[in-house]
Motif scaffolding. Structure first.
Motif, PDB file in Angstrom:
ATOM      1  N   LEU A   1       0.155 -17.786  11.044  1.00 33.69           N
ATOM      2  CA  LEU A   1       0.740 -18.371  12.237  1.00 33.69           C
ATOM      3  C   LEU A   1       0.839 -17.368  13.377  1.00 33.69           C
ATOM      4  O   LEU A   1       0.957 -16.154  13.167  1.00 33.69           O
ATOM      5  CB  LEU A   1       2.135 -18.914  11.927  1.00 33.69           C
TER       6      LEU A   1
ATOM      7  N   GLN B   1       4.855 -19.878  16.504  1.00 30.61           N
ATOM      8  CA  GLN B   1       4.881 -20.782  15.348  1.00 30.61           C
ATOM      9  C   GLN B   1       5.721 -20.201  14.223  1.00 30.61           C
ATOM     10  O   GLN B   1       6.495 -20.920  13.578  1.00 30.61           O
ATOM     11  CB  GLN B   1       3.452 -21.029  14.851  1.00 30.61           C
TER      12      GLN B   1
ATOM     13  N   TRP C   1       4.507 -30.380   8.121  1.00 33.40           N
ATOM     14  CA  TRP C   1       3.889 -29.253   8.802  1.00 33.40           C
ATOM     15  C   TRP C   1       3.550 -28.156   7.791  1.00 33.40           C
ATOM     16  O   TRP C   1       2.437 -27.636   7.764  1.00 33.40           O
ATOM     17  CB  TRP C   1       4.812 -28.711   9.897  1.00 33.40           C
TER      18      TRP C   1
ATOM     19  N   ALA D   1      -1.379 -29.025  13.331  1.00 31.12           N
ATOM     20  CA  ALA D   1      -0.767 -28.992  14.664  1.00 31.12           C
ATOM     21  C   ALA D   1      -0.037 -30.290  14.983  1.00 31.12           C
ATOM     22  O   ALA D   1       0.902 -30.295  15.788  1.00 31.12           O
ATOM     23  CB  ALA D   1      -1.835 -28.717  15.725  1.00 31.12           C
TER      24      ALA D   1
ATOM     25  N   GLU E   1       3.487 -29.974  13.823  1.00 29.37           N
ATOM     26  CA  GLU E   1       4.170 -28.969  14.639  1.00 29.37           C
ATOM     27  C   GLU E   1       4.672 -29.628  15.922  1.00 29.37           C
ATOM     28  O   GLU E   1       5.814 -29.395  16.357  1.00 29.37           O
ATOM     29  CB  GLU E   1       3.227 -27.815  14.966  1.00 29.37           C
TER      30      GLU E   1
END
Length: 351
Positions: A175, A179, A301, A323, A326
């Motif tokens: 990440l 993130q 996620w 994504a 997220e």
């Protein structure tokens, strides 16, 4: 539902005939999903789905298969697993009988791996649901939760908080800084929520835990008629968890804008109103709905990060874009949407 294990026509034919489903006429691998190997199996008696389990073992699967049978027997539109009439009868203690019968009658072996066969549901998945579809889904979800109250088996949600805590360190190296900060802070928040007295008060029982748009089927009886939910399937992430988590998983898929991850009020209200008309939410559930929406987004996620960055080899494998969830998590954390739940809040009830 990628194909990890190639199943030969003759082996599949032998299985469906042993189950009394008629001779196999066609066998086709199913594309989509990433957990198990799935085939459409057409026989002289109809359409079935053959699942070969890639991660779950023989000791875990009785929970899922018995749950599907339990719900189907109570009128929930769930495909019941096909039983093997040649399986030896169980003779153990009554609590062991449940597990033994599931293993012997509902759980089979294909290519040396555990497998199950269920009837293919009628209808088709709706990937752009309307408020009417969401209402159908919400009503059925509440009925399913109530129907599972007397299910005798207990198995933790194997993709629950403990799994998030174990898996987050594995995906963190992949990440970016922003993130990573989000994942760490949200995981800390969810651990805090799980330790609260409000969370302990949440009603719980068997949950589907993966009831996305592509795991439900609908039919329209006539042109212009309201959609009718014909069934839900793929219970292989099911477990014993809070009903609110299950509801949150559905809201995060059925009632958001897929491009942005933002809350869609008309669809969310339709789903929630239909659900609470059957099973009103408790006070604890109302208080923790925003937190559980975040929990459901975090769960998917993390799992999508894991599948995307640490994929398994498989034919027809298409990993989901991490994504997406997220974005959903950021939306839920930034601006938890108010919900117009019209049913009165009753006193908490035992799960």
């Amino acid at each position: 539902m990628a194909v990890y294990t190639e199943v030969g026509f003759d082996e599949a034919n032998a299985l469906v005939q042993r189950l009394g489903l008629g001779a196999l006429t066609a066998l086709r691998g199913i594309e989509g999903g990433i957990e198990n190997t799935n085939y459409f199996a057409t026989t002289e008696q109809g359409e079935f789905v053959l699942t070969v389990f890639e991660r779950l073992g023989f000791e875990q699967l009785p929970y899922y298969l018995c749950l599907m049978k339990h719900l189907a027997e109570r009128g929930i539109p769930v495909p019941a697993p096909a039983a093997d009439p040649q399986a030896p009868p169980a003779t153990a203690h009554v609590l062991d009988v449940i597990a033994t019968q599931a293993s012997c009658e509902l759980l089979h072996t294909v290519a040396g791996k555990p497998a199950a066969v269920v009837q293919k549901l009628a209808g088709q998945s709706v990937l752009a649901p309307t408020a009417a579809h969401c209402a159908e889904l919400g009503r059925m979800l509440a009925q399913m939760h109530l129907a599972g109250r007397d299910f005798p088996r207990i198995q933790p949600n194997l993709r629950g908080l403990a799994w998030w805590n174990d898996t987050a360190p594995v995906v963190l190296p992949y990440l970016e800084d922003a993130q990573s900060a989000l994942l760490r802070s949200e995981l800390a928040y969810q651990n805090h929520v799980a330790e609260s007295s409000a969370y302990a008060a949440l009603p719980r029982g068997p949950v589907h835990a993966d009831l996305f748009r592509d795991n439900a089927m609908f039919a329209t009886d006539a042109e212009g008629a309201a959609p009718r939910l014909t069934g839900v399937f793929d219970f292989y992430f099911a477990g014993t968890d809070t009903w609110l988590f299950d509801l949150s998983v559905c809201l995060n898929d059925w009632a958001i804008d897929l491009e942005s991850g933002r809350h869609d009020a008309p669809r969310a209200d339709a789903l929630l109103d239909a659900y609470t008309a059957v099973r009103p939410l408790t006070g604890a559930e109302r208080a923790l709905l925003p937190a559980l929406l975040r929990a459901a987004a975090l769960r998917f996620w993390i799992s999508r990060l894991w599948d995307f960055h640490l994929p398994r080899e498989a034919s027809m494998l298409k990993a989901h874009d991490p994504a997406h969830f997220e974005r959903v998590l950021r939306e839920r954390a930034r601006a938890p949407a108010p919900y117009a739940v019209t049913s009165p809040a009753p006193e908490p009830v035992a799960a």
